[in-house]
Scaffold this motif. Structure first.
Motif, short mmCIF file in Angstrom:
data_model
loop_
_atom_site.label_atom_id
_atom_site.label_comp_id
_atom_site.label_asym_id
_atom_site.label_seq_id
_atom_site.Cartn_x
_atom_site.Cartn_y
_atom_site.Cartn_z
N GLU A 1 -15.04 -23.90 19.26
CA GLU A 1 -15.12 -22.91 20.34
C GLU A 1 -14.38 -21.63 19.98
O GLU A 1 -14.73 -20.54 20.44
CB GLU A 1 -14.57 -23.50 21.64
CG GLU A 1 -15.60 -24.35 22.37
CD GLU A 1 -15.02 -24.98 23.62
OE1 GLU A 1 -13.87 -24.68 23.97
OE2 GLU A 1 -15.73 -25.82 24.21
N ARG A 2 -13.33 -21.77 19.17
CA ARG A 2 -12.57 -20.57 18.81
C ARG A 2 -13.23 -19.80 17.67
O ARG A 2 -12.78 -18.72 17.32
CB ARG A 2 -11.14 -20.96 18.43
CG ARG A 2 -11.00 -21.74 17.14
CD ARG A 2 -9.53 -21.93 16.81
NE ARG A 2 -9.36 -22.47 15.48
CZ ARG A 2 -9.24 -23.74 15.19
NH1 ARG A 2 -9.29 -24.65 16.17
NH2 ARG A 2 -9.08 -24.15 13.96
N LEU A 3 -14.30 -20.38 17.10
CA LEU A 3 -15.00 -19.71 16.01
C LEU A 3 -16.25 -19.02 16.56
O LEU A 3 -16.82 -19.46 17.56
CB LEU A 3 -15.42 -20.74 14.93
CG LEU A 3 -14.27 -21.53 14.30
CD1 LEU A 3 -14.83 -22.54 13.31
CD2 LEU A 3 -13.32 -20.59 13.58
N PRO A 4 -16.70 -17.95 15.93
CA PRO A 4 -17.89 -17.26 16.43
C PRO A 4 -19.16 -18.08 16.17
O PRO A 4 -19.17 -18.93 15.29
CB PRO A 4 -17.91 -15.97 15.60
CG PRO A 4 -17.17 -16.32 14.36
CD PRO A 4 -16.13 -17.31 14.74
N ASP A 5 -20.20 -17.77 16.97
CA ASP A 5 -21.49 -18.40 16.72
C ASP A 5 -22.07 -17.80 15.45
O ASP A 5 -22.12 -16.57 15.30
CB ASP A 5 -22.46 -18.13 17.88
CG ASP A 5 -22.11 -19.00 19.07
OD1 ASP A 5 -21.49 -20.06 18.85
OD2 ASP A 5 -22.42 -18.60 20.21
N ILE A 6 -22.49 -18.65 14.57
CA ILE A 6 -23.02 -18.14 13.30
C ILE A 6 -24.43 -18.69 13.12
O ILE A 6 -24.75 -19.78 13.60
CB ILE A 6 -22.12 -18.55 12.10
CG1 ILE A 6 -21.86 -20.07 12.11
CG2 ILE A 6 -20.82 -17.79 12.12
CD1 ILE A 6 -21.09 -20.55 10.89
N PRO A 7 -25.29 -17.90 12.46
CA PRO A 7 -26.71 -18.30 12.37
C PRO A 7 -26.94 -19.46 11.41
O PRO A 7 -27.97 -20.13 11.50
CB PRO A 7 -27.41 -17.04 11.86
CG PRO A 7 -26.33 -16.28 11.16
CD PRO A 7 -25.05 -16.59 11.83
#
Lengths: 205, 537
Positions: free
Chosen positions: B366-372
């Protein structure tokens, strides 16, 4: 003892018992094997899931490092048209602007359809695949340096990664001093590289 | 019904039918000892009682022991052959000796020591089958499993092992309540002859004198048959009990020709494991006990007469096989079930742990960005782009190198510059598809190694030019071009320079023509330049 001496009534019960025992035995054996195999399959699946997720959990810090280090670069490459969709309109716009700014007498272009690309050197594409579009440029130049001015404009302003593969420069004869004189003819082929997911899924950011 | 079922599966229960000319007796075997017994007359009334007995009792395996006068014994020799040949010989001998009876028995008792070493065989037969057949038929009618038909004289041989050091010439004397006095002679522990004598009813007359007389008769017979000699003392074993045994002891003393042994059959019976007590001199129970205990192979019964016994064996084999199969599969299934349950338990644990770690992982993510793409794929994509960028090239360097040298040779004018990049320094620009191995020595091809050169890839240029002004001095022109290419080749990064064509081809393998009177105005040439490129560290 011959078969005709057999009293089958005496054996009927035993044959029935043997048949029942055999069928019941085979049935419970089959069912138990089926149950065991199914449970083993479930276990293997759940165990693999557990191992995978636990490793990912343990590697989440490493993932964070990877994201922090590479995601900005990834976004930059995406925005520059190296990853994801190629930016043909941008290339053409840059060529038009460069032609005007450098005052080239003439520049014509032709871009072929995009194709999968396998370079002559080794790469590790992982889940990705490299595609390339071949761009042919025909130019009239005042001098050879204008060719490198064009490349410099593309390097600076065009969204994408390209590499010239073939270039031919030839003198037209007498050298003229006017700015729009065509003393040199040049033709080049440029490969524009794009990185996409191999399974065809579009990369969205 | 339950007791009937239980009795059907009493594998250790069996019975003996003791047959003589006048009486028949049944002895039951209850597990490990003789049980109850029944006596029948050998007449219509007796057989009716026997049928009633069969009707009211379970179908126990039945052993028939006979003691008849009508039993004959022959010893003969047959060629040492096997299988169907032996069967044919024995059938021929039976047909000759015992034509009218199916109750025939033969066995090999040894081999001749001389000649063609034939087999010595003993052949015996119950010569009056009508004595046995009615009883066998009754058993068959009631589907009673007949284990076999035996005879007292032949079975006496199995008693020998219970005697102490029996002599090589042995006469065993027994009394059977149903049949009478039986004297059986063994030589070297092999059955030779046997004789049955009917006795008065027990208790009406003393038996000792009878027995003494009968022993004398058989001794004389054995002497006459030369079965015993003066050098071979005869051992006479009395298997009797009670007063009769004591009486005989008093009147029989050992001599040089005869040795007497007295066995109390009551003690003998107890020594072989029976709890029965014998108060009479008769050895019926001893034979019954031993036969039911030892269960020897049948002597006389045919396979058809034994069919219910065979079917019983087959029936039990099938039932036991079925039960064992069921038990085996149940045990195997049990193991599978336990293993399956173990997997199920471990699967649940793994599932719970996977859920737990998944929750923790999601919380951590959750603390990491959404990545493709997956994090490790970010690295792959970026490094792939860098790799492609590393091989991005431009003709600028090679143009700069050529221009720098051209500036020092004012007579040299460049007309055309063709350029490409490749990991192969030997690339044939006129045919880029097949460029790996240009012909050695051919002008225009470097044919230099591209291994271990230290370069990552190469830029290759074909340059056409001419000398201007040119006064026709080819030597000077060639010298200028050679100097130009040599200087070009000495520049940093230039991997190879080769001359493709000169103003005048003076090599010996081409034709050459010209006019020395006129000045040629054209001095064209072409060269091939290979520039090595290294990636920035």
């Amino acid at each position: 003892m011959q078969l005709k001496d057999m009293d089958w009534k005496e054996l009927r019960g035993a044959i029935v018992i043997l048949a029942v025992c055999l069928s019941v035995g085979i049935s419970i054996l089959y069912l138990s094997l089926y149950f065991q195999e199914r449970m083993q399959r479930d276990f293997n699946r759940n165990d693999a899931r557990f191992r995978s997720i636990s490793q990912r959990y343990l590697a989440v810090d490493e993932e964070e490092k990877l994201i922090n280090e590479y995601y900005p670069k990834f976004i930059d490459l995406f925005n520059h048209g190296v990853i994801g969709k190629e930016q043909r309109l941008n290339w053409i716009e840059v060529l038009r602007t460069a032609t005007r700014d450098i005052k080239l007498p003439r520049l014509s272009y032709q871009i072929e359809s995009q194709k999968p690309y396998t370079p002559g050197y080794s790469i590790s594409p992982g889940k990705f695949k490299v595609y390339s579009s071949n761009m042919k440029l025909e130019m009239s130049l005042l001098h050879e340096g204008d060719l490198f001015n064009i490349f410099a404009e593309l390097d600076e302003k065009a969204r994408g990664l390209y590499s010239p593969t073939i270039c031919t420069l030839s003198s037209t004869g007498e050298i003229m001093e006017q700015r729009d004189a065509a003393n040199v003819k040049a033709s080049c082929e440029l490969q524009w590289y794009t990185i996409k997911l191999a399974d065809g899924t579009e990369i969205k950011i | 019904m339950i007791s009937s079922l239980i009795s059907r599966f009493r594998f250790t229960h069996r019975r003996l039918l003791f047959l003589s000319a006048h009486k028949a007796a049944i002895y039951h075997w209850n597990g490990n000892d003789l049980g109850s017994s029944y006596l029948f007359d050998v007449d219509e009334e007796g057989r009716a009682y026997f049928e009633r007995y069969l009707n009211e009792t379970t179908k126990l395996p039945t052993y028939i022991l006979t003691d008849y006068f009508e039993e004959e014994y022959r010893q003969d020799t047959v060629p040492h052959v096997f299988g169907s040949d032996r069967q044919a010989i024995l059938l021929r001998k039976k047909g000759r000796l015992f034509r009218d009876t199916p109750y025939f028995y033969s066995r090999v008792i040894g081999r001749e020591e001389d000649g063609r070493k034939d087999d010595r065989i003993l052949m015996t037969a119950l010569t009056n089958p009508d004595l046995v057949r009615p009883w066998v038929t009754m058993l068959d009618n009631y589907k009673v499993p007949l284990a076999g038909v035996y005879s007292v004289p032949l079975f006496t041989e199995s008693i020998l092992k219970h005697l102490e050091n029996p002599s090589d010439h042995l006469l065993i004397v027994t009394l059977q309540s149903l049949s009478g006095l039986r004297q059986t002679f063994f030589q070297d522990r092999e059955f030779r002859i046997s004789r049955l004598v009917q006795m008065p009813r027990y208790g009406t007359e003393p038996y000792a004198p009878y027995i003494r007389d009968e022993i004398e008769k058989i001794r004389r017979y054995l002497n006459s048959m030369r079965l015993i000699t003066e050098e071979d003392p005869l051992e006479i074993c009395f298997l009797l009990s009670g007063d009769l045994l004591d009486d005989l002891k008093k009147h029989h003393e050992d001599s040089a020709l005869v040795r007497y042994e007295f066995y109390n059959i009551d003690e003998l019976l107890k020594s072989v494991g029976s709890s029965q007590t014998i108060t009479t001199p008769f050895s019926d129970k001893l034979f019954a006990h031993q036969l039911l205990k030892q269960k020897p192979r049948s002597y006389y019964a045919s396979s058809r007469e034994r069919r219910y016994f065979t079917m019983r064996t087959l029936r039990y084999t099938m039932i036991v096989s079925g039960v064992l199969l069921l038990l085996g599969s149940a045990v195997w299934s049990g193991f599978n079930l336990m293993e399956g349950l173990s997997y199920k338990q471990r699967s649940l644990i793994a599932d719970n742990k996977a859920r737990f770690y998944n929750q923790r992982y999601e919380m951590a993510r959750e603390r990491l960005p959404d990545i493709p793409v997956e994090p490790e794929d970010l690295k792959v994509a970026v490094e792939l782009a860098h790799r492609l960028g590393d091989y991005k090239t431009s003709p600028l360097k090679i143009v700069q190198a050529v221009s720098a040298v051209t500036g020092r040779y004012p007579d040299i004018r460049l007309d055309e510059f063709r350029w490409t990049a490749s990991v192969d320094p030997n690339l044939d620009m006129s045919n880029p598809g097949a460029s790996q191995a240009p012909p050695a020595g051919k002008i225009g091809y470097s044919n230099v190694s591209y291994k271990d050169t230290g370069y990552d890839y190469y830029q290759i240029a074909h340059i056409k030019g001419h000398l201007e002004p040119f006064n026709g001095d080819f030597r000077k022109a060639i010298d200028q071009i050679n100097a130009f290419t040599e200087e070009l080749g000495n520049r940093d990064g230039i991997h190879d320079v080769s001359i493709l064509s000169l103003p005048l081809d003076v090599s010996s393998n081409t034709s050459l023509s010209g006019n020395t009177g006129s000045d040629s105005r054209e001095a064209d040439f072409s060269i091939r330049v290979v520039l090595g490129i290294k990636h920035a560290a």
